[in-house]
Design a protein around this motif. Structure first.
Motif, PDB file in Angstrom:
ATOM      1  N   PRO A  96       4.525  28.221 -31.252  1.00 55.59           N
ATOM      2  CA  PRO A  96       5.158  26.911 -31.467  1.00 55.59           C
ATOM      3  C   PRO A  96       5.153  25.995 -30.242  1.00 55.59           C
ATOM      4  CG  PRO A  96       6.487  28.653 -32.414  1.00 55.59           C
ATOM      5  CD  PRO A  96       5.400  29.324 -31.617  1.00 55.59           C
ATOM      6  N   SER A  97       5.022  26.559 -29.058  1.00 57.93           N
ATOM      7  CA  SER A  97       5.021  25.748 -27.838  1.00 57.93           C
ATOM      8  C   SER A  97       3.611  25.455 -27.324  1.00 57.93           C
ATOM      9  CB  SER A  97       5.817  26.477 -26.745  1.00 57.93           C
ATOM     10  OG  SER A  97       5.185  27.710 -26.419  1.00 57.93           O
ATOM     11  N   HIS A  98       2.602  25.605 -28.175  1.00 59.42           N
ATOM     12  CA  HIS A  98       1.218  25.372 -27.732  1.00 59.42           C
ATOM     13  C   HIS A  98       1.047  23.893 -27.409  1.00 59.42           C
ATOM     14  CE1 HIS A  98      -3.135  25.238 -27.635  1.00 59.42           C
ATOM     15  NE2 HIS A  98      -3.138  26.571 -27.622  1.00 59.42           N
ATOM     16  N   LEU A  99       0.923  23.608 -26.119  1.00 56.66           N
ATOM     17  CA  LEU A  99       0.891  22.217 -25.660  1.00 56.66           C
ATOM     18  C   LEU A  99      -0.297  21.443 -26.212  1.00 56.66           C
ATOM     19  CD1 LEU A  99       1.916  22.779 -21.906  1.00 56.66           C
ATOM     20  CD2 LEU A  99       3.389  22.381 -23.906  1.00 56.66           C
ATOM     21  N   GLY A 100      -1.466  22.060 -26.216  1.00 53.49           N
ATOM     22  CA  GLY A 100      -2.654  21.378 -26.731  1.00 53.49           C
ATOM     23  C   GLY A 100      -2.537  21.042 -28.202  1.00 53.49           C
ATOM     24  N   ALA A 101      -2.042  21.985 -28.988  1.00 56.75           N
ATOM     25  CA  ALA A 101      -1.895  21.746 -30.431  1.00 56.75           C
ATOM     26  C   ALA A 101      -0.861  20.663 -30.697  1.00 56.75           C
ATOM     27  CB  ALA A 101      -1.532  23.041 -31.150  1.00 56.75           C
ATOM     28  N   LEU A 102       0.194  20.615 -29.888  1.00 53.86           N
ATOM     29  CA  LEU A 102       1.197  19.556 -30.061  1.00 53.86           C
ATOM     30  C   LEU A 102       0.608  18.189 -29.729  1.00 53.86           C
ATOM     31  CD1 LEU A 102       4.314  21.377 -28.593  1.00 53.86           C
ATOM     32  CD2 LEU A 102       4.030  20.573 -30.954  1.00 53.86           C
ATOM     33  N   GLU A 103      -0.145  18.123 -28.647  1.00 56.70           N
ATOM     34  CA  GLU A 103      -0.767  16.844 -28.290  1.00 56.70           C
ATOM     35  C   GLU A 103      -1.780  16.408 -29.342  1.00 56.70           C
ATOM     36  OE1 GLU A 103      -4.133  14.930 -25.391  1.00 56.70           O
ATOM     37  OE2 GLU A 103      -3.234  16.820 -24.759  1.00 56.70           O
ATOM     38  N   TYR A 104      -2.720  17.306 -29.651  1.00 50.63           N
ATOM     39  CA  TYR A 104      -3.811  16.934 -30.552  1.00 50.63           C
ATOM     40  C   TYR A 104      -3.318  16.648 -31.970  1.00 50.63           C
ATOM     41  CZ  TYR A 104      -7.102  18.532 -26.946  1.00 50.63           C
ATOM     42  OH  TYR A 104      -7.817  18.695 -25.789  1.00 50.63           O
ATOM     43  N   ASN A 121       6.268  15.280 -32.144  1.00 49.11           N
ATOM     44  CA  ASN A 121       5.458  16.136 -31.273  1.00 49.11           C
ATOM     45  C   ASN A 121       5.689  15.787 -29.806  1.00 49.11           C
ATOM     46  OD1 ASN A 121       4.426  17.182 -33.657  1.00 49.11           O
ATOM     47  ND2 ASN A 121       2.344  17.222 -32.882  1.00 49.11           N
ATOM     48  N   LEU A 122       5.811  14.499 -29.513  1.00 46.86           N
ATOM     49  CA  LEU A 122       6.078  14.071 -28.144  1.00 46.86           C
ATOM     50  C   LEU A 122       7.416  14.636 -27.660  1.00 46.86           C
ATOM     51  CD1 LEU A 122       5.263  12.451 -25.663  1.00 46.86           C
ATOM     52  CD2 LEU A 122       6.303  10.432 -26.736  1.00 46.86           C
ATOM     53  N   ALA A 123       8.422  14.589 -28.513  1.00 54.77           N
ATOM     54  CA  ALA A 123       9.734  15.146 -28.142  1.00 54.77           C
ATOM     55  C   ALA A 123       9.631  16.647 -27.865  1.00 54.77           C
ATOM     56  CB  ALA A 123      10.751  14.866 -29.243  1.00 54.77           C
ATOM     57  N   ARG A 124       8.841  17.336 -28.655  1.00 54.86           N
ATOM     58  CA  ARG A 124       8.651  18.775 -28.416  1.00 54.86           C
ATOM     59  C   ARG A 124       7.922  19.016 -27.100  1.00 54.86           C
ATOM     60  NH1 ARG A 124       6.269  21.449 -33.767  1.00 54.86           N
ATOM     61  NH2 ARG A 124       6.345  23.303 -32.432  1.00 54.86           N
ATOM     62  N   LEU A 125       6.936  18.191 -26.802  1.00 55.81           N
ATOM     63  CA  LEU A 125       6.243  18.324 -25.523  1.00 55.81           C
ATOM     64  C   LEU A 125       7.206  18.093 -24.359  1.00 55.81           C
ATOM     65  CD1 LEU A 125       2.830  16.617 -26.337  1.00 55.81           C
ATOM     66  CD2 LEU A 125       3.163  18.983 -25.578  1.00 55.81           C
ATOM     67  N   GLU A 126       8.076  17.096 -24.477  1.00 55.23           N
ATOM     68  CA  GLU A 126       9.067  16.839 -23.430  1.00 55.23           C
ATOM     69  C   GLU A 126       9.956  18.059 -23.239  1.00 55.23           C
ATOM     70  OE1 GLU A 126      10.930  13.274 -24.878  1.00 55.23           O
ATOM     71  OE2 GLU A 126       9.268  12.006 -24.213  1.00 55.23           O
ATOM     72  N   GLN A 127      10.306  18.706 -24.342  1.00 57.21           N
ATOM     73  CA  GLN A 127      11.154  19.896 -24.297  1.00 57.21           C
ATOM     74  C   GLN A 127      10.434  21.068 -23.634  1.00 57.21           C
ATOM     75  OE1 GLN A 127      12.133  21.293 -28.217  1.00 57.21           O
ATOM     76  NE2 GLN A 127      13.066  23.168 -27.475  1.00 57.21           N
ATOM     77  N   TYR A 128       9.163  21.270 -23.982  1.00 54.87           N
ATOM     78  CA  TYR A 128       8.436  22.448 -23.508  1.00 54.87           C
ATOM     79  C   TYR A 128       7.869  22.304 -22.101  1.00 54.87           C
ATOM     80  CZ  TYR A 128       8.636  24.341 -28.248  1.00 54.87           C
ATOM     81  OH  TYR A 128       9.057  24.830 -29.454  1.00 54.87           O
ATOM     82  N   CYS A 129       7.455  21.097 -21.731  1.00 57.94           N
ATOM     83  CA  CYS A 129       6.749  21.008 -20.450  1.00 57.94           C
ATOM     84  C   CYS A 129       7.266  19.934 -19.510  1.00 57.94           C
ATOM     85  CB  CYS A 129       5.249  20.819 -20.686  1.00 57.94           C
ATOM     86  SG  CYS A 129       4.801  19.221 -21.390  1.00 57.94           S
ATOM     87  N   GLY A 130       7.991  18.960 -20.014  1.00 58.82           N
ATOM     88  CA  GLY A 130       8.546  17.934 -19.141  1.00 58.82           C
ATOM     89  C   GLY A 130       7.542  17.248 -18.234  1.00 58.82           C
ATOM     90  N   ASN A 131       6.827  16.303 -18.763  1.00 59.43           N
ATOM     91  CA  ASN A 131       5.875  15.454 -18.038  1.00 59.43           C
ATOM     92  C   ASN A 131       4.576  16.166 -17.664  1.00 59.43           C
ATOM     93  OD1 ASN A 131       5.260  12.850 -17.229  1.00 59.43           O
ATOM     94  ND2 ASN A 131       5.758  13.285 -15.106  1.00 59.43           N
ATOM     95  N   CYS A 132       4.080  16.981 -18.538  1.00 58.12           N
ATOM     96  CA  CYS A 132       2.782  17.625 -18.336  1.00 58.12           C
ATOM     97  C   CYS A 132       1.665  16.677 -18.804  1.00 58.12           C
ATOM     98  CB  CYS A 132       2.712  18.947 -19.095  1.00 58.12           C
ATOM     99  SG  CYS A 132       2.948  18.779 -20.881  1.00 58.12           S
TER     100      CYS A 132
END
Length: 148
Positions: A96-104, A121-132
């Motif tokens: 669920p935290s796969h950064l590439g899959a969330l972005e794409y 998806n952006l909110a999840r990315l912020e949660q998982y990686c914080g500015n990656c």
């Protein structure tokens, strides 16, 4: 499992399987997905999706979030949005935290005019990686979408 088999069968039916030239085989030494990554870097999306479809039929490949993500990317670039979405969903069901899959998949949602889902998806990315990098790329895609 039936859905996976159906998707892979559909992919094979959509495309004539390219004869293996072996030109990517030497690049597989660093990781199982190196060949697909090389094809994608050369924008050989059809060839990459075929290679990934074959790989995903293997025991090792079936549970690879990275392989599903790359398949989604190659399918999205070919305009096969429903199949790409399915591939991204498979990647995210495995990790669920796969950064590439969330972005794409966020970028795919923008192509489908689904801004709210891209923002989720952006909110999840912020949660998982914080500015990656993946977060920055999706933010940029959303900005461009809003500017259109």
């Amino acid at each position: 499992m039936k859905l996976v088999t159906l998707l892979l069968s559909l992919l094979m039916a959509l495309h004539v399987h390219a004869a293996g030239s072996g030109r990517y085989e030497t690049q597989q030494s660093s990781s199982p997905l190196s060949a697909a990554e090389a094809m994608l870097s050369e924008q050989n999306y059809l060839e990459a999706s075929e290679w990934l479809s074959d790989y995903l039929q293997s025991k090792k490949g079936r549970r690879s979030a990275d392989a599903w993500n790359l398949l989604g990317f190659s399918l999205r670039k070919q305009g096969h949005y429903p199949q790409a979405l399915y591939a991204y969903q498979q990647a995210l069901s495995i990790k669920p935290s796969h950064l590439g899959a969330l972005e794409y998949s966020g970028e795919l949602y923008l192509s489908l005019q689904e801004l709210a889902r891209a923002e989720q998806n952006l909110a999840r990315l912020e949660q998982y990686c914080g500015n990656c990098q993946e977060q920055q790329q999706l933010e940029l895609a959303i900005s461009r979408y809003l500017a259109e």
